[in-house]
Design a protein around this motif. Structure first.
Motif, PDB file in Angstrom:
ATOM      1  N   ARG A   4      29.224   9.712  51.691  1.00 17.24           N
ATOM      2  CA  ARG A   4      28.851   8.660  52.642  1.00 17.24           C
ATOM      3  C   ARG A   4      27.481   8.933  53.252  1.00 17.24           C
ATOM      4  O   ARG A   4      26.696   8.001  53.479  1.00 17.24           O
ATOM      5  N   LEU A   5      27.174  10.189  53.506  1.00 15.30           N
ATOM      6  CA  LEU A   5      25.835  10.537  53.991  1.00 15.30           C
ATOM      7  C   LEU A   5      24.776  10.182  52.950  1.00 15.30           C
ATOM      8  O   LEU A   5      23.708   9.651  53.283  1.00 15.30           O
ATOM      9  N   ILE A   6      25.086  10.478  51.695  1.00 13.94           N
ATOM     10  CA  ILE A   6      24.141  10.152  50.620  1.00 13.94           C
ATOM     11  C   ILE A   6      23.978   8.641  50.500  1.00 13.94           C
ATOM     12  O   ILE A   6      22.863   8.125  50.333  1.00 13.94           O
ATOM     13  N   GLY A   7      25.102   7.911  50.588  1.00 17.89           N
ATOM     14  CA  GLY A   7      25.026   6.454  50.539  1.00 17.89           C
ATOM     15  C   GLY A   7      24.207   5.884  51.684  1.00 17.89           C
ATOM     16  O   GLY A   7      23.432   4.934  51.498  1.00 17.89           O
ATOM     17  N   SER A   8      24.353   6.461  52.860  1.00 16.37           N
ATOM     18  CA  SER A   8      23.570   6.012  54.014  1.00 16.37           C
ATOM     19  C   SER A   8      22.085   6.263  53.802  1.00 16.37           C
ATOM     20  O   SER A   8      21.240   5.428  54.159  1.00 16.37           O
ATOM     21  N   SER A   9      21.753   7.402  53.218  1.00 16.46           N
ATOM     22  CA  SER A   9      20.342   7.713  52.971  1.00 16.46           C
ATOM     23  C   SER A   9      19.750   6.773  51.927  1.00 16.46           C
ATOM     24  O   SER A   9      18.601   6.318  52.064  1.00 16.46           O
ATOM     25  N   MET A  10      20.523   6.453  50.883  1.00 15.11           N
ATOM     26  CA  MET A  10      20.043   5.511  49.864  1.00 15.11           C
ATOM     27  C   MET A  10      19.789   4.137  50.476  1.00 15.11           C
ATOM     28  O   MET A  10      18.773   3.487  50.183  1.00 15.11           O
ATOM     29  N   LEU A  11      20.704   3.700  51.323  1.00 14.20           N
ATOM     30  CA  LEU A  11      20.546   2.399  51.977  1.00 14.20           C
ATOM     31  C   LEU A  11      19.332   2.394  52.898  1.00 14.20           C
ATOM     32  O   LEU A  11      18.559   1.424  52.923  1.00 14.20           O
ATOM     33  N   ALA A  12      19.143   3.481  53.638  1.00  8.11           N
ATOM     34  CA  ALA A  12      18.009   3.557  54.561  1.00  8.11           C
ATOM     35  C   ALA A  12      16.679   3.555  53.810  1.00  8.11           C
ATOM     36  O   ALA A  12      15.713   2.902  54.235  1.00  8.11           O
ATOM     37  N   ILE A  13      16.614   4.280  52.697  1.00  8.25           N
ATOM     38  CA  ILE A  13      15.375   4.314  51.900  1.00  8.25           C
ATOM     39  C   ILE A  13      15.065   2.926  51.345  1.00  8.25           C
ATOM     40  O   ILE A  13      13.913   2.472  51.359  1.00  8.25           O
ATOM     41  N   TYR A  14      16.096   2.248  50.877  1.00  5.11           N
ATOM     42  CA  TYR A  14      15.893   0.904  50.317  1.00  5.11           C
ATOM     43  C   TYR A  14      15.402  -0.063  51.391  1.00  5.11           C
ATOM     44  O   TYR A  14      14.487  -0.862  51.158  1.00  5.11           O
ATOM     45  N   ILE A  15      16.000   0.017  52.576  1.00  5.50           N
ATOM     46  CA  ILE A  15      15.603  -0.880  53.659  1.00  5.50           C
ATOM     47  C   ILE A  15      14.200  -0.538  54.162  1.00  5.50           C
ATOM     48  O   ILE A  15      13.466  -1.417  54.630  1.00  5.50           O
TER      49      ILE A  15
END
Length: 296
Positions: free
Chosen positions: A153-164
């Motif tokens: 979930r931390l990795i998913g959050s980081s991927m989402l933040a980078i994309y945004i």
């Protein structure tokens, strides 16, 4: 009906920040609005009072004795080390995702994505909400699954933040919305994995005599942890550069999340391995009664 009404309240607390953002509300104002979730988080405090005024047939004194006994039971629960450790975990674990949960939709609105578009993008998430509980129905180690979902979930959050972070450069690209929906679904899957696992653990350890109060207490602690972390990140965001507040907060929360799971992993494994009777108010008495019933 009770849970339907609670769902309406949660829906309002999720959607109103989007309306506030459309009127250029600051992060501090969003943080102030987040206080509306605290009555829901403290429902275990006022629920017995409401029940007492409605239970006339029990009589005046019995009506007050019931919630008092529940409070005494709760206090006895907190004398147990395992309950205190679980409470600390539930109060703090959401710090790793607080910024992602509280600021993602608001940040997307700030980049020009409409509320209607956000609502449409969240439709696929309903499928996850239906299917995931069925997949985890038979798990025997719910708290371990809760912990196993933390780093993904931390990795998913980081991927989402980078994309945004790059949204202004790719908003007009054909792949923008499909990739964004995929990242949101991935994140929601991990969110629900942890949520369903934690609820399953509550159900497993709740003492049958006070199961409803036991589960409500643990859920209340978890809700309180969510409210505190969300309020904190929204207030802090008001002091950061507006263009980078989301990225800074998500990055900081993810770093804290990795530290958190490193410190609590062994505790979580130990709590998950404890016998169910260890979570009861009088484990020794219950074990004795169980042994006697087996002999009979």
């Amino acid at each position: 009906m009770l849970y339907i009404l609670q769902g309406f309240i949660q829906g309002f607390t999720t959607s109103i920040p989007l309306y506030l953002a459309s009127y250029k509300a600051s992060w501090q104002q969003q943080g102030t609005f987040s206080w509306v979730s605290y009555p829901f988080s403290f429902k275990v405090v006022w629920a017995p009072i409401i029940d007492s005024f409605q239970s006339r047939r029990f009589g005046r004194y019995q009506t007050w004795l019931i919630p008092i006994q529940l409070i005494i039971a709760i206090l006895k629960l907190f004398k147990k080390q395992c309950i205190r450790e679980l409470t600390l975990i539930l109060l703090t674990y959401k710090i790793g995702f607080a910024a992602t949960y509280s600021m993602t939709n608001l940040t997307l609105l700030g980049h020009g994505i409409t509320r209607d578009t956000l609502a449409l993008m969240h439709i696929p998430l309903l499928i996850i909400h239906i299917l995931l509980p069925l997949c985890l129905n038979e798990t025997r180690c719910p708290l371990l699954w809760f912990a196993r979902g933390y780093i993904p979930r931390l990795i998913g959050s980081s991927m989402l933040a980078i994309y945004i972070f790059f949204v202004s450069n790719i908003l007009d690209k054909s792949y923008f919305y499909p990739v964004l929906i995929f990242l949101l679904c991935l994140n929601e899957t991990l969110v629900y994995l942890m949520t369903v696992s934690s609820i399953g653990f509550y159900a497993r350890i709740s003492e049958p005599r006070i199961a409803g109060t036991y589960m409500t207490l643990l859920a209340t602690i978890s809700n309180l942890g969510h409210s505190l972390s969300s309020t904190l990140v929204l207030y802090i965001a008001n002091w950061l550069p507006k263009s980078y507040a989301y990225s800074i907060e998500v990055g900081t929360c993810i770093l804290l999340g990795f530290i958190w799971i490193g410190l609590t992993w062994r505790i979580i494994k130990r709590l998950d391995a404890l016998p169910v009777e260890e979570w009861y108010l009088k484990p020794s008495l219950l074990v004795i009664n169980h042994s006697i019933s087996e002999e009979i």
